[in-house]
Scaffold this active site. Structure first.
Site, PDB file in Angstrom:
ATOM      1  N   HIS A 271       2.832   5.336  -6.689  1.00  4.69           N
ATOM      2  CA  HIS A 271       1.855   4.214  -6.744  1.00  4.69           C
ATOM      3  C   HIS A 271       0.399   5.117  -7.148  1.00  4.69           C
ATOM      4  CE1 HIS A 271       0.168   3.715  -2.816  1.00  4.69           C
ATOM      5  NE2 HIS A 271       1.379   3.889  -2.337  1.00  4.69           N
ATOM      6  N   ASP A 283      -0.857   9.492  -0.255  1.00  5.40           N
ATOM      7  CA  ASP A 283      -0.590   8.064  -0.287  1.00  5.40           C
ATOM      8  C   ASP A 283      -1.264   7.355  -1.478  1.00  5.40           C
ATOM      9  OD1 ASP A 283       0.736   5.636  -0.103  1.00  5.40           O
ATOM     10  OD2 ASP A 283      -0.220   4.873   1.877  1.00  5.40           O
ATOM     11  N   GLU A 317       0.622  -0.971  -4.940  1.00  2.00           N
ATOM     12  CA  GLU A 317       1.592  -1.200  -3.661  1.00  2.00           C
ATOM     13  C   GLU A 317       0.858  -1.491  -2.277  1.00  2.00           C
ATOM     14  OE1 GLU A 317       3.897   0.417  -0.437  1.00  2.00           O
ATOM     15  OE2 GLU A 317       1.856   1.034  -0.787  1.00  2.00           O
ATOM     16  N   GLU A 318      -0.284  -1.305  -2.325  1.00  2.00           N
ATOM     17  CA  GLU A 318      -0.858  -1.280  -0.982  1.00  2.00           C
ATOM     18  C   GLU A 318      -0.823  -2.792  -0.542  1.00  2.00           C
ATOM     19  OE1 GLU A 318      -0.474   1.015   1.260  1.00  2.00           O
ATOM     20  OE2 GLU A 318      -0.840   2.895   0.051  1.00  2.00           O
ATOM     21  N   ASP A 344       7.106   8.021  -2.173  1.00  2.00           N
ATOM     22  CA  ASP A 344       5.860   7.244  -1.459  1.00  2.00           C
ATOM     23  C   ASP A 344       5.984   7.689  -0.037  1.00  2.00           C
ATOM     24  OD1 ASP A 344       3.617   5.807  -1.230  1.00  2.00           O
ATOM     25  OD2 ASP A 344       4.785   4.033  -1.051  1.00  2.00           O
ATOM     26  N   HIS A 410      -3.323   6.386   5.114  1.00  2.00           N
ATOM     27  CA  HIS A 410      -4.129   5.128   5.151  1.00  2.00           C
ATOM     28  C   HIS A 410      -5.589   5.652   5.996  1.00  2.00           C
ATOM     29  CE1 HIS A 410      -1.182   1.709   4.474  1.00  2.00           C
ATOM     30  NE2 HIS A 410      -0.883   2.798   3.339  1.00  2.00           N
TER      31      HIS A 410
END
Lengths: 452, 452
Positions: A271, A283, A317-318, A344, A410
């Protein structure tokens, strides 16, 4: 019929169906070896983290990443490069701060969770109640947290397969449960295995009621717990954010067209959206770099494999949405989608791959990469292929070593600096050789073996 | 006379001079074993990081730390607890931010260095010039950086003994050299072995000319280098700060009085001031926790050792000043100061101790702790005992494993979360047994062996 026997039968059937089998394995092995020293994945990852940076939905950088992706796929030789847009409301972070005001002033490192409500003008100042686990919070009766800031200081367990995340992440979604008990805000220890002060964001996705919600740095959560053990602790919290309900998201794809059955398609990707504190390297810049580089190496072969390889850069995605949008847009194509896989879980070495059925030559090709071929079919292949999976598309399971992934994900520390180039290339080698074998085979993964 | 032979002779002389030698070693070994499970050091460290937090000079927390220290030393049984003040101008951090504005907007993680000039109102926006080493910057002719922001992206080497820091830290002090070449600001890659985005501060101490100066997160320094390799990069920089020229600093001490020769004093300690982004756990809450706990354990013995042990919590290490102030205030005492030692390299395990001369029983007591007794006298024992050392006081060298220390030090990640409790206690065990042996011995470390 036992599952192992069924797999063996299918393997034999596949070999009989594919006279070029030996050649496929040889080509897959050559691809694997080339990938180990190829610069494509690193260059893609360096490019997106350097030239675009963080790519949260609703940001100008997110828009730029779309144009970057189209240009990159075209320049790498992909065909049918196109953007599929879909509506997706965007949550946009504003200024954020928090501090202990009593018993002693101390600043707190914290980051708002996606979809958090903003605090009222002037912020919130309230006493905290600290729980050592999310279960402890759930045990509280309604109204018991009235006027309080609820804090959950629940640690996450470090595991190779990342399962510690699944076990802990429910706590990130506790704002509604805290609100139901009367809390005015909810602070959760970052869902992370790290010891650093950089907090880890993520989305909260509950039905509500909603209150302001943020993740604390790990030492900051401990600090609140330690102070609370001494007496009353008051925290001041400011979380600004806004919503753009008319934002648009996108999935972007490009293909390496199959030479014999181009309408049979293997879907792989990562993503392109990311959280904002870091530059979205693991990520999921890595996921798009790995799968794009793998497909590009296959595209560079003198002869393409029999089936088409499609790389999809999912766009939401997030905050969710790309999986459903992709499945909806491609629902008529499902019978022709051979298999779907997503990268991912970072760029650390892959230790296992799992397929719905046996794939001739796979063990042989994976062995030098120290990758195990699982005897069990995969259950989960990545969020963005969840919609396809639901629609009946077979999925691949590719397991990265996630031991250190949640130290960074994140958070501000998700940058190129934590990517090991040799391990990134091991990923490319796995994906390139695995996907090539599938694309050059005639195996129908839709056909379920008689599993016991 | 060879050095080894000289040490052996001194050891024999010491044994003859101390009829209680065997008893000393036995007591030191018992102290060592008790320290390994004693909670004192952890409790001190937890207390200062939780109840006080970061303690930069000039802050209200720094003032609070003074009262905390006096109370803590008294409550642990120290006598003659007192505060020695001295004037020390304080540099006070204000709001700080930086971002790439061209070719693409990206935020930069950065922290001002102590003593930096503030940027003019409205900040500075200028093109950057990136150097891969500090030597490269020094090679530039005068005027060549006119109107530019000079950036040095020089990595630091990871070493067990921390020597990588000494080799790299000069670059942190490059603002004057950049200014002499015409630069309007100076940004340096954090002097750190980490990969994180949390930048590491520190003081700049040059003569000037001065310009605004800050340290970049490691990925941020790499980002500027990568962007600069592509073309012109413009950065906007805002650094606010102020000076309190009338600030006051302090050294705080307390004693475990010697039973026979109380005017012979062993000085040990750590520094109580800290940088502001973290909570000053390893730099240097640990140092005060370790040495205070070690002395407290000795103070709890049924019989104090022959000489006095004095714990000093130095008040201005990060910006300098406490070493000179302490040496000045205690200059008449120098002949009676048996030895001085500081713990200021974190709380990871000690692997070596070094003394100016042999100390009977030391190898025996250190062996179970896996600590080597060096055959060489120490050259450096810590910044805060530098003034005493210059005045002729013999020093101790206690070497912590500094392999991971510079991942954290001077950054937001310097918190209790990175302290390993078992290793903290190994430190206490080393200090308690070592200091006890010295305090109960009659060795005059001022007397120099005939070193070849």
């Amino acid at each position: 019929m036992s599952r192992k026997f069924a797999i063996a039968l299918f393997a034999v059937a596949a070999i009989l169906a594919a006279p070029s089998f030996a050649g496929s394995v040889e080509t897959a092995a050559a691809l694997r070896d080339k990938a180990l020293t190829d610069a494509t994945a690193w260059n893609i990852l360096e490019s997106i983290t350097t030239e675009i940076g963080p790519r949260p939905i609703g940001s100008p950088a997110y828009e730029r990443s779309r144009d970057w992706a189209v240009k990159k796929l075209k320049s790498l030789g992909f065909t049918d490069v196109h953007v599929e847009t879909f509506p997706k409301s965007a949550w946009i972070r504003g200024a954020e701060s928090a501090e202990v005001v009593a018993p002693v002033p101390q600043k707190l490192a914290l980051i708002g969770l996606g979809n958090s409500l903003p605090t009222p003008k002037g912020g919130i100042e309230a006493p905290v109640v600290v729980f050592n686990s999310y279960a402890e919070l759930l045990d509280q009766p309604p109204g018991s947290l009235k006027g309080k800031i609820a804090v959950v200081n629940q640690p996450m367990t470090r595991t190779q397969d990342g399962s510690g995340y699944g076990a802990a992440v429910e706590a990130r979604n506790g704002d509604a449960e805290a609100a139901k008990r009367g809390a005015v805000a909810y602070l959760v220890r970052s869902i992370s295995t790290g010891t650093g002060r950089a907090p880890h964001t993520g989305a909260t996705w509950g039905e509500g009621p909603h209150i302001p919600v943020a993740a604390l740095g790990m030492p900051d959560a401990d600090l609140l717990a330690s102070l609370a053990a001494r007496g009353t602790v008051r925290v001041r919290l400011n979380l600004a954010s806004s919503i753009n309900p008319k934002a648009v998201s996108f999935n972007i794809s490009g293909e390496i067209k199959g030479r014999e059955v181009p309408d049979e398609v293997i879907v792989i990707g990562g993503h392109i959206d990311s959280w904002d504190p870091g530059t979205g390297a693991i990520d999921d810049g890595a996921g798009i770099a790995i799968t794009t580089a793998a497909a590009k190496l296959i595209g560079d072969l003198p002869q393409h494999p029999r089936r088409t390889i499609r790389v999809v850069l999912w766009g939401s995605e997030e905050n969710g949405g790309s999986a459903q949008a992709y499945a909806e847009a491609h629902k008529t194509e499902v019978p022709k989608l051979v298999i779907a896989g997503e990268s991912d879980l970072g760029a650390d070495r892959i230790y296992q791959v799992a397929l719905p059925q046996g794939l001739p030559g796979l063990e042989e090709v994976m062995a030098p990469l120290k990758v195990i071929v699982s005897g069990e079919p995969p259950r989960h292949g990545g969020s963005d292929i969840g919609g396809l999976q639901k629609a009946g598309v077979p999925i691949l399971g590719v397991s990265n070593d996630a031991t250190r992934y949640f130290d960074y994900h994140h958070s501000a520390d998700d940058t190129l600096a934590i990517v090991n180039r040799a391990e990134l290339n091991q990923n490319v080698a796995v994906w390139a050789s695995l996907i090539y074998l599938i694309a050059d085979s005639g195996i129908d993964f839709h056909a379920k073996p008689d599993v016991k």
